[in-house]
Design an enzyme around this catalytic site. Structure first.
Site, PDB file in Angstrom:
ATOM      1  N   SER A  10      57.749  92.162 -23.188  1.00 12.57           N
ATOM      2  CA  SER A  10      57.976  93.514 -23.717  1.00 12.57           C
ATOM      3  C   SER A  10      56.693  94.343 -23.743  1.00 12.57           C
ATOM      4  O   SER A  10      56.688  95.504 -23.322  1.00 12.57           O
ATOM      5  CB  SER A  10      58.617  93.453 -25.106  1.00 12.57           C
ATOM      6  OG  SER A  10      57.830  92.692 -25.986  1.00 12.57           O
ATOM      7  N   HIS A  53      63.266  86.042 -24.782  1.00 10.23           N
ATOM      8  CA  HIS A  53      62.202  86.744 -25.536  1.00 10.23           C
ATOM      9  C   HIS A  53      62.768  87.085 -26.923  1.00 10.23           C
ATOM     10  O   HIS A  53      63.151  86.190 -27.664  1.00 10.23           O
ATOM     11  CB  HIS A  53      61.776  87.960 -24.700  1.00 10.23           C
ATOM     12  CG  HIS A  53      60.540  88.664 -25.153  1.00 10.23           C
ATOM     13  ND1 HIS A  53      59.625  88.114 -26.012  1.00 10.23           N
ATOM     14  CD2 HIS A  53      60.050  89.900 -24.855  1.00 10.23           C
ATOM     15  CE1 HIS A  53      58.640  88.970 -26.228  1.00 10.23           C
ATOM     16  NE2 HIS A  53      58.880  90.067 -25.534  1.00 10.23           N
ATOM     17  N   ARG A  86      53.428  81.912 -37.377  1.00 12.28           N
ATOM     18  CA  ARG A  86      54.400  82.864 -37.932  1.00 12.28           C
ATOM     19  C   ARG A  86      55.626  82.109 -38.427  1.00 12.28           C
ATOM     20  O   ARG A  86      56.235  82.471 -39.422  1.00 12.28           O
ATOM     21  CB  ARG A  86      54.789  83.907 -36.871  1.00 12.28           C
ATOM     22  CG  ARG A  86      53.610  84.732 -36.364  1.00 12.28           C
ATOM     23  CD  ARG A  86      53.979  85.574 -35.156  1.00 12.28           C
ATOM     24  NE  ARG A  86      54.469  84.752 -34.050  1.00 12.28           N
ATOM     25  CZ  ARG A  86      55.066  85.233 -32.961  1.00 12.28           C
ATOM     26  NH1 ARG A  86      55.249  86.532 -32.836  1.00 12.28           N
ATOM     27  NH2 ARG A  86      55.475  84.429 -32.002  1.00 12.28           N
ATOM     28  N   HIS A 112      57.139  77.874 -25.976  1.00  9.02           N
ATOM     29  CA  HIS A 112      56.420  79.144 -25.871  1.00  9.02           C
ATOM     30  C   HIS A 112      55.562  79.129 -24.613  1.00  9.02           C
ATOM     31  O   HIS A 112      55.055  78.071 -24.217  1.00  9.02           O
ATOM     32  CB  HIS A 112      55.531  79.396 -27.095  1.00  9.02           C
ATOM     33  CG  HIS A 112      55.176  80.836 -27.254  1.00  9.02           C
ATOM     34  ND1 HIS A 112      54.070  81.389 -26.658  1.00  9.02           N
ATOM     35  CD2 HIS A 112      55.805  81.835 -27.904  1.00  9.02           C
ATOM     36  CE1 HIS A 112      54.031  82.672 -26.950  1.00  9.02           C
ATOM     37  NE2 HIS A 112      55.073  82.981 -27.701  1.00  9.02           N
ATOM     38  N   ASP A 125      61.011  82.617 -33.917  1.00 11.15           N
ATOM     39  CA  ASP A 125      62.445  82.885 -33.976  1.00 11.15           C
ATOM     40  C   ASP A 125      63.267  81.738 -34.559  1.00 11.15           C
ATOM     41  O   ASP A 125      64.421  81.929 -34.943  1.00 11.15           O
ATOM     42  CB  ASP A 125      62.966  83.200 -32.567  1.00 11.15           C
ATOM     43  CG  ASP A 125      62.336  84.459 -32.008  1.00 11.15           C
ATOM     44  OD1 ASP A 125      62.162  85.408 -32.791  1.00 11.15           O
ATOM     45  OD2 ASP A 125      62.009  84.487 -30.819  1.00 11.15           O
TER      46      ASP A 125
HETATM   47  N1  AMX Z   1      64.802  74.096 -24.628  1.00  6.14           N
HETATM   48  C1  AMX Z   1      65.065  73.487 -23.441  1.00  6.14           C
HETATM   49  N2  AMX Z   1      64.244  73.526 -22.395  1.00  6.14           N
HETATM   50  C2  AMX Z   1      63.088  74.166 -22.543  1.00  6.14           C
HETATM   51  C3  AMX Z   1      62.733  74.796 -23.752  1.00  6.14           C
HETATM   52  C4  AMX Z   1      63.646  74.758 -24.818  1.00  6.14           C
HETATM   53  N3  AMX Z   1      63.424  75.363 -25.981  1.00  6.14           N
HETATM   54  N4  AMX Z   1      61.514  75.365 -23.614  1.00  6.14           N
HETATM   55  C5  AMX Z   1      61.119  75.102 -22.347  1.00  6.14           C
HETATM   56  N5  AMX Z   1      62.086  74.403 -21.701  1.00  6.14           N
HETATM   57  C6  AMX Z   1      62.105  73.980 -20.302  1.00  6.14           C
HETATM   58  C7  AMX Z   1      62.136  75.231 -19.420  1.00  6.14           C
HETATM   59  O1  AMX Z   1      63.452  75.761 -19.318  1.00  6.14           O
HETATM   60  C8  AMX Z   1      61.584  74.708 -18.119  1.00  6.14           C
HETATM   61  O2  AMX Z   1      62.595  73.996 -17.441  1.00  6.14           O
HETATM   62  P1  AMX Z   1      62.840  74.261 -15.856  1.00  6.14           P
HETATM   63  O3  AMX Z   1      61.510  74.101 -15.203  1.00  6.14           O
HETATM   64  O4  AMX Z   1      63.836  73.240 -15.495  1.00  6.14           O
HETATM   65  O5  AMX Z   1      63.329  75.668 -15.756  1.00  6.14           O
HETATM   66  C9  AMX Z   1      60.568  73.661 -18.606  1.00  6.14           C
HETATM   67  O6  AMX Z   1      60.914  73.347 -19.958  1.00  6.14           O
HETATM   68  C10 AMX Z   1      59.145  74.171 -18.584  1.00  6.14           C
HETATM   69  O7  AMX Z   1      59.085  75.409 -19.283  1.00  6.14           O
HETATM   70  P2  AMX Z   1      57.804  75.761 -20.164  1.00  6.14           P
HETATM   71  O8  AMX Z   1      56.647  75.911 -19.238  1.00  6.14           O
HETATM   72  O9  AMX Z   1      57.684  74.818 -21.286  1.00  6.14           O
HETATM   73  O10 AMX Z   1      58.225  77.142 -20.816  1.00  6.14           O
HETATM   74  P3  AMX Z   1      58.096  78.598 -20.206  1.00  6.14           P
HETATM   75  O11 AMX Z   1      56.707  79.086 -20.462  1.00  6.14           O
HETATM   76  O12 AMX Z   1      58.601  78.648 -18.807  1.00  6.14           O
HETATM   77  O13 AMX Z   1      59.125  79.399 -21.114  1.00  6.14           O
HETATM   78  C11 AMX Z   1      60.161  80.003 -23.161  1.00  6.14           C
HETATM   79  C12 AMX Z   1      58.823  79.708 -22.450  1.00  6.14           C
HETATM   80  C13 AMX Z   1      59.868  80.549 -24.538  1.00  6.14           C
HETATM   81  C14 AMX Z   1      60.911  81.064 -22.342  1.00  6.14           C
HETATM   82  C15 AMX Z   1      60.971  78.685 -23.237  1.00  6.14           C
HETATM   83  O14 AMX Z   1      60.268  77.740 -24.005  1.00  6.14           O
HETATM   84  C16 AMX Z   1      62.352  78.879 -23.796  1.00  6.14           C
HETATM   85  O15 AMX Z   1      63.281  79.211 -23.044  1.00  6.14           O
HETATM   86  N6  AMX Z   1      62.538  78.712 -25.169  1.00  6.14           N
HETATM   87  C17 AMX Z   1      63.800  78.947 -25.798  1.00  6.14           C
HETATM   88  C18 AMX Z   1      64.009  80.445 -26.000  1.00  6.14           C
HETATM   89  C19 AMX Z   1      63.057  81.015 -27.048  1.00  6.14           C
HETATM   90  O16 AMX Z   1      62.869  80.446 -28.112  1.00  6.14           O
HETATM   91  N7  AMX Z   1      62.466  82.169 -26.750  1.00  6.14           N
HETATM   92  C20 AMX Z   1      61.607  82.888 -27.710  1.00  6.14           C
HETATM   93  C21 AMX Z   1      60.155  82.848 -27.339  1.00  6.14           C
HETATM   94  C22 AMX Z   1      59.334  83.647 -28.340  1.00  6.14           C
HETATM   95  C23 AMX Z   1      59.642  85.098 -28.230  1.00  6.14           C
HETATM   96  O17 AMX Z   1      59.356  85.730 -27.232  1.00  6.14           O
HETATM   97  N8  AMX Z   1      60.256  85.658 -29.221  1.00  6.14           N
END
Ligand code: AMX
Length: 430
Positions: free
Chosen positions: A233, A263, A318, A309, A366
């Protein structure tokens, strides 16, 4: 607002001096190399932006300027905005002047309400927030002055006007969206004797709620204010603003990014997840049942919302601040108890999931925030990202104003084709 302008100007001069010094000692120094994996992988880990409002350390979390999350979490959102944009907390009289100024700018034009009321009843509140801000774009002071012709060094002063107008209207806009979308649509006028967060509570219609709800609103609006420059964002908002699209455009654009489930929308997904657990396993699930449930969700191809993250590698401070608030104010709440229980179970599962591929198995902000809002009766979780957005707009505005004040150019990284990469790597055509 002469004092605020002066403080911003001083901060800009200081930042410019630092940049001059950096450039003298190494304008061409290399700080980051780009791998092919990064080119195809969301630029993760690539150092390619300077942002002086906040910094996220993978191991100690969010800093606003030099202050850790623990050090700033007891402040008012208005103090946080001043810190983001001037590098200093305001003193008492500066804070009072800032609050009084915001109170003169709260009016939201009737046409904005007409736009919002004309939307289908099931419009997402984030759509309404983004559209509400965009609808007021014609009010942009920056746009009017730019059309007349202004010096580049003056841009930030007019963007500051836009920022103050947007920030002042945000609590009323968010509260109005809540009341149109989830109530009978009657609006509550602002109370000039209340602070920014207190007014949001008031206009939402939560005056009679537990007093701690206003404290939660303050904490909520403080903790979500900014998270450095590269998140979806903030970066979106910055890119749009770098084309000199005014803050109404760029704030709206940033909010559209915040509305994604990876996000800002994760907070509503988290509460949904917690309520599903409550429905299936009750308020006090056994560890083994909760583990089984979490694994089933993962095996169905979904992510565990609130965990992981892109930058953090520890429990988000947080999250800890909200956890402490919950322990003091609603430790017996069922959703809070489940959120807490998930914290004891999920990191262990995610650590070994996908062969250890999840970079950060720990909770982000979150994972807990929704359960606190739910406790106080704000149960419409579709609305939660709007509250995140109200807070995050402070970061968007501060980042864009400082970037303009430092004369930063339009953002335009270079993209390449597979063919280009293959030639670079000397991969022969098949
Ligand atoms: N549950 C399941 N799988 C997860 C996961 C979770 N909470 N977090 C990461 N992974 C997986 C990814 O999907 C990815 O799998 P893939 O290669 O098969 O697609 C693998 O782990 C590696 O990802 P990463 O390097 O650890 O994470 P990222 O930097 O690519 O993504 C984030 C970060 C936040 C998008 C991811 O951890 C996620 O989807 N979390 C759940 C959603 C969430 O909580 N989002 C809020 C983030 C904070 C915010 O912006 N408010």
């Amino acid at each position: 607002m002469a004092k605020l302008k002066e403080e911003i100007n001083n901060h800009l001069l200081q930042l410019q001096l630092e940049i001059d010094e950096i450039f003298v000692s190494g304008r061409d120094a290399v700080v980051s190399e780009v791998t092919i994996g990064q080119v195809y992988g969301g630029m993760r880990g690539l150092v390619a932006l300077a942002c002086n409002t906040s910094y996220v350390d993978p191991y100690s979390g969010l800093y606003i300027n030099k202050y850790t999350t623990e050090e700033f979490s007891d402040k008012l959102p208005e103090e946080i905005f001043a810190l983001l944009i001037t590098g200093k907390f305001p003193d008492k009289s500066e804070l009072a002047e800032f609050q009084a100024d915001l109170n003169t700018r709260t009016h939201i034009p009737q046409y904005t309400w007409d736009v919002l009321r004309s939307l289908p009843k099931n419009s997402h509140p984030m759509t309404m927030l983004s559209l509400g801000i965009l609808s007021m774009e014609g009010e942009s002071v920056f746009k009017k002055e730019y059309q007349k012709g202004i010096q580049k060094s003056e841009y930030w002063k007019y963007s500051l006007e836009d920022a103050l107008n947007i920030l002042a209207k945000l609590p009323g806009l968010a509260a109005g969206i809540y009341r149109i979308r989830f109530g009978n649509g009657d609006l509550i006028p602002p109370n000039p004797n209340l602070d920014w967060a207190g007014n949001l509570t008031h206009m939402l219609g939560f005056d009679n709620a537990d007093k701690a709800f206003s404290d939660l609103m303050r904490l909520y609006l403080v903790l979500h204010c900014d998270h450095e420059g590269g998140n979806v964002s903030a970066f979106t908002s910055r890119v749009v603003n770098s084309a000199l699209s005014n803050l109404y455009y760029s704030v709206s654009a940033g909010l559209n990014g915040l509305a994604g489930p990876l996000h800002g929308l994760a907070n509503q997904e988290c509460l949904k997840f917690i309520l599903q657990i409550y429905e299936h396993l009750g308020a006090n699930p056994e560890d083994k049942d909760l583990e089984k449930y979490v694994l089933e969700v993962l095996n169905s191809g979904k992510v565990i919302p609130g965990y992981g993250h892109a930058v953090l590698r520890v429990t988000d401070p947080r999250f800890t601040a909200f956890m402490n608030f919950g322990e003091h104010n609603c430790a017996d709440n069922n959703c809070f108890k489940i959120a807490k229980k998930l914290y004891s179970v999920v990191p262990g599962i995610l650590s070994s999931y996908k062969g250890g591929k999840v970079a950060n198995p720990w909770p982000n902000v979150d994972a807990i925030s929704g359960s606190l809002l739910y406790h106080y009766g704000l149960s419409q979780f579709d609305f939660y990202t709007v509250l995140f957005g109200v807070s995050r707009v402070m970061g968007f505005c501060a980042q864009n104003i400082l970037a303009q004040g430092l004369g930063q150019p339009i953002i335009r990284p270079k993209s390449v084709t597979n063919k280009w990469v293959m030639e670079k790597l000397l991969i022969k055509d098949k």
